[in-house]
Design a protein around this motif. Structure first.
Motif, PDB file in Angstrom:
ATOM      1  N   LEU A 148      -6.022  -6.406  -4.095  1.00 35.24           N
ATOM      2  CA  LEU A 148      -6.005  -7.489  -5.072  1.00 35.24           C
ATOM      3  C   LEU A 148      -4.587  -8.003  -5.291  1.00 35.24           C
ATOM      4  O   LEU A 148      -4.345  -9.206  -5.314  1.00 35.24           O
ATOM      5  N   ALA A 149      -3.633  -7.091  -5.427  1.00 38.14           N
ATOM      6  CA  ALA A 149      -2.248  -7.505  -5.641  1.00 38.14           C
ATOM      7  C   ALA A 149      -1.717  -8.269  -4.435  1.00 38.14           C
ATOM      8  O   ALA A 149      -0.997  -9.257  -4.587  1.00 38.14           O
ATOM      9  N   SER A 150      -2.073  -7.841  -3.238  1.00 32.66           N
ATOM     10  CA  SER A 150      -1.579  -8.498  -2.026  1.00 32.66           C
ATOM     11  C   SER A 150      -2.229  -9.854  -1.793  1.00 32.66           C
ATOM     12  O   SER A 150      -1.745 -10.622  -0.964  1.00 32.66           O
ATOM     13  N   SER A 151      -3.282 -10.156  -2.508  1.00 35.78           N
ATOM     14  CA  SER A 151      -3.938 -11.458  -2.332  1.00 35.78           C
ATOM     15  C   SER A 151      -3.017 -12.610  -2.747  1.00 35.78           C
ATOM     16  O   SER A 151      -3.273 -13.759  -2.398  1.00 35.78           O
ATOM     17  N   TYR A 152      -1.920 -12.280  -3.444  1.00 36.79           N
ATOM     18  CA  TYR A 152      -0.961 -13.320  -3.800  1.00 36.79           C
ATOM     19  C   TYR A 152      -0.432 -14.008  -2.535  1.00 36.79           C
ATOM     20  O   TYR A 152      -0.101 -15.187  -2.551  1.00 36.79           O
ATOM     21  N   ALA A 153      -0.336 -13.250  -1.427  1.00 42.30           N
ATOM     22  CA  ALA A 153       0.193 -13.804  -0.181  1.00 42.30           C
ATOM     23  C   ALA A 153      -0.689 -14.930   0.341  1.00 42.30           C
ATOM     24  O   ALA A 153      -0.231 -15.789   1.083  1.00 42.30           O
ATOM     25  N   PHE A 154      -1.945 -14.944  -0.049  1.00 42.20           N
ATOM     26  CA  PHE A 154      -2.850 -16.011   0.344  1.00 42.20           C
ATOM     27  C   PHE A 154      -2.831 -17.144  -0.672  1.00 42.20           C
ATOM     28  O   PHE A 154      -2.968 -18.301  -0.324  1.00 42.20           O
ATOM     29  N   VAL A 155      -2.678 -16.776  -1.940  1.00 45.83           N
ATOM     30  CA  VAL A 155      -2.753 -17.761  -3.012  1.00 45.83           C
ATOM     31  C   VAL A 155      -1.481 -18.604  -3.106  1.00 45.83           C
ATOM     32  O   VAL A 155      -1.545 -19.801  -3.394  1.00 45.83           O
ATOM     33  N   ASN A 156      -0.319 -18.020  -2.844  1.00 49.68           N
ATOM     34  CA  ASN A 156       0.937 -18.767  -2.962  1.00 49.68           C
ATOM     35  C   ASN A 156       0.986 -20.025  -2.099  1.00 49.68           C
ATOM     36  O   ASN A 156       1.375 -21.085  -2.597  1.00 49.68           O
TER      37      ASN A 156
ATOM     38  N   VAL B 234       0.834  -1.198   0.000  1.00 47.24           N
ATOM     39  CA  VAL B 234       0.000   0.000   0.000  1.00 47.24           C
ATOM     40  C   VAL B 234       0.871   1.252   0.000  1.00 47.24           C
ATOM     41  O   VAL B 234       0.646   2.186  -0.778  1.00 47.24           O
ATOM     42  N   LEU B 235       1.892   1.276   0.849  1.00 49.18           N
ATOM     43  CA  LEU B 235       2.762   2.458   0.922  1.00 49.18           C
ATOM     44  C   LEU B 235       3.523   2.712  -0.372  1.00 49.18           C
ATOM     45  O   LEU B 235       3.758   3.853  -0.740  1.00 49.18           O
ATOM     46  N   SER B 236       3.900   1.636  -1.074  1.00 47.59           N
ATOM     47  CA  SER B 236       4.655   1.822  -2.306  1.00 47.59           C
ATOM     48  C   SER B 236       3.804   2.410  -3.425  1.00 47.59           C
ATOM     49  O   SER B 236       4.336   2.936  -4.399  1.00 47.59           O
TER      50      SER B 236
ATOM     51  N   ILE C  49     -12.410 -10.278  -2.404  1.00 46.06           N
ATOM     52  CA  ILE C  49     -11.634  -9.127  -2.893  1.00 46.06           C
ATOM     53  C   ILE C  49     -12.034  -8.802  -4.327  1.00 46.06           C
ATOM     54  O   ILE C  49     -12.221  -7.635  -4.688  1.00 46.06           O
ATOM     55  N   LEU C  50     -12.178  -9.831  -5.157  1.00 47.37           N
ATOM     56  CA  LEU C  50     -12.561  -9.600  -6.554  1.00 47.37           C
ATOM     57  C   LEU C  50     -13.951  -8.988  -6.660  1.00 47.37           C
ATOM     58  O   LEU C  50     -14.170  -8.055  -7.441  1.00 47.37           O
ATOM     59  N   LEU C  51     -14.894  -9.496  -5.873  1.00 53.57           N
ATOM     60  CA  LEU C  51     -16.261  -8.972  -5.928  1.00 53.57           C
ATOM     61  C   LEU C  51     -16.347  -7.560  -5.347  1.00 53.57           C
ATOM     62  O   LEU C  51     -17.129  -6.747  -5.819  1.00 53.57           O
ATOM     63  N   ALA C  52     -15.561  -7.264  -4.339  1.00 57.00           N
ATOM     64  CA  ALA C  52     -15.559  -5.927  -3.750  1.00 57.00           C
ATOM     65  C   ALA C  52     -15.058  -4.896  -4.755  1.00 57.00           C
ATOM     66  O   ALA C  52     -15.513  -3.753  -4.748  1.00 57.00           O
ATOM     67  N   ARG C  53     -14.154  -5.303  -5.610  1.00 55.68           N
ATOM     68  CA  ARG C  53     -13.647  -4.393  -6.646  1.00 55.68           C
ATOM     69  C   ARG C  53     -14.709  -4.049  -7.659  1.00 55.68           C
ATOM     70  O   ARG C  53     -14.728  -2.968  -8.225  1.00 55.68           O
ATOM     71  N   ARG C  54     -15.621  -4.990  -7.926  1.00 51.61           N
ATOM     72  CA  ARG C  54     -16.634  -4.779  -8.961  1.00 51.61           C
ATOM     73  C   ARG C  54     -17.837  -3.989  -8.454  1.00 51.61           C
ATOM     74  O   ARG C  54     -18.613  -3.494  -9.243  1.00 51.61           O
TER      75      ARG C  54
ATOM     76  N   LEU D 165       1.435  -5.848 -11.436  1.00 50.57           N
ATOM     77  CA  LEU D 165       0.064  -5.946 -10.932  1.00 50.57           C
ATOM     78  C   LEU D 165      -0.208  -4.844  -9.910  1.00 50.57           C
ATOM     79  O   LEU D 165      -1.267  -4.216  -9.927  1.00 50.57           O
ATOM     80  N   LEU D 166       0.740  -4.575  -9.044  1.00 53.53           N
ATOM     81  CA  LEU D 166       0.575  -3.544  -8.031  1.00 53.53           C
ATOM     82  C   LEU D 166       0.376  -2.178  -8.669  1.00 53.53           C
ATOM     83  O   LEU D 166      -0.392  -1.356  -8.171  1.00 53.53           O
ATOM     84  N   ALA D 167       1.041  -1.933  -9.790  1.00 58.91           N
ATOM     85  CA  ALA D 167       0.908  -0.650 -10.485  1.00 58.91           C
ATOM     86  C   ALA D 167      -0.414  -0.539 -11.238  1.00 58.91           C
ATOM     87  O   ALA D 167      -0.871   0.570 -11.518  1.00 58.91           O
ATOM     88  N   HIS D 168      -1.051  -1.671 -11.559  1.00 59.65           N
ATOM     89  CA  HIS D 168      -2.245  -1.643 -12.398  1.00 59.65           C
ATOM     90  C   HIS D 168      -3.495  -2.200 -11.721  1.00 59.65           C
ATOM     91  O   HIS D 168      -4.531  -2.334 -12.377  1.00 59.65           O
ATOM     92  N   ALA D 169      -3.418  -2.544 -10.443  1.00 65.20           N
ATOM     93  CA  ALA D 169      -4.578  -3.072  -9.722  1.00 65.20           C
ATOM     94  C   ALA D 169      -4.568  -2.497  -8.314  1.00 65.20           C
ATOM     95  O   ALA D 169      -3.609  -1.840  -7.901  1.00 65.20           O
ATOM     96  N   SER D 170      -5.614  -2.773  -7.578  1.00 67.68           N
ATOM     97  CA  SER D 170      -5.673  -2.285  -6.202  1.00 67.68           C
ATOM     98  C   SER D 170      -4.646  -3.030  -5.350  1.00 67.68           C
ATOM     99  O   SER D 170      -4.340  -4.197  -5.617  1.00 67.68           O
TER     100      SER D 170
END
Length: 166
Positions: free
Chosen positions: A114-122, A39-41, A156-161, A106-111
């Motif tokens: 959403l980008a941080s959700s990778y930490a859950f998916v990995n 978020v800070l970046s 997260i995906l649905l909240a974005r929409r 992804l961080l530059a082009h998405a929220s």
């Protein structure tokens, strides 16, 4: 984000991982720090453009991890084992050059959420690869944790929409 974190904590306390409470606290702190940094970046402390921004983050992170490793008394074995060299080369190519560059894009082009959700998916992907390629057994509790992680990403995906109501 909290739901995804809960899913990861459920996953790492399962039979295959059996993380200690201290390990779970470290995972919680690492995930929170990564999300905050993401978020800070994008808002307060933007990186230098292009590869120099990626490289500065990875070099600083590597230096901190090396200092912590040495502080804990870990010493490198020399010469390194061939499997260790192969693992290191894989992590440099796939983890640093490919995956981290994709994450920064992804961080530059998405929220940031959403980008941080990778930490859950990995961890979920690692579990599935271990099961499919390594023949590892997955317990019912670990499948439940996978469901919680997927529900978090879907949320997260649905909240974005959802349209803003402001």
């Amino acid at each position: 984000m909290l739901l995804g974190l809960a899913g990861v904590l459920l996953l790492v306390r399962g039979a295959s991982f059996a993380a200690s409470p201290a390990s779970m606290a470290c995972i919680l702190a690492a995930t929170a720090a990564w999300s905050l940094g993401s978020v800070l970046s994008t808002t307060r402390t933007p990186l230098a453009p292009g590869a120099s921004g990626f490289a500065s983050e990875m070099l600083c992170g590597g230096a901190v991890l090396m200092a912590v490793s040495l502080g804990l008394g870990e010493r490198p074995a020399w010469p390194p084992a061939p499997m260790a060299v192969a693992a290191w080369l894989y992590l440099v190519a796939m983890g640093s050059l490919v995956a981290f560059s994709a994450y920064m894009y992804l961080l530059a082009h998405a929220s940031p959420a959403l980008a941080s959700s990778y930490a859950f998916v990995n961890p979920l992907i690692a579990l599935l690869l271990g099961s499919a390629l390594g023949g590892e057994a997955v317990t019912q509790g670990e499948w439940v944790a996978c469901g919680v992680i997927l529900l978090a990403v879907l949320t997260i995906l649905l909240a974005r929409r959802r349209p803003d109501r402001g």
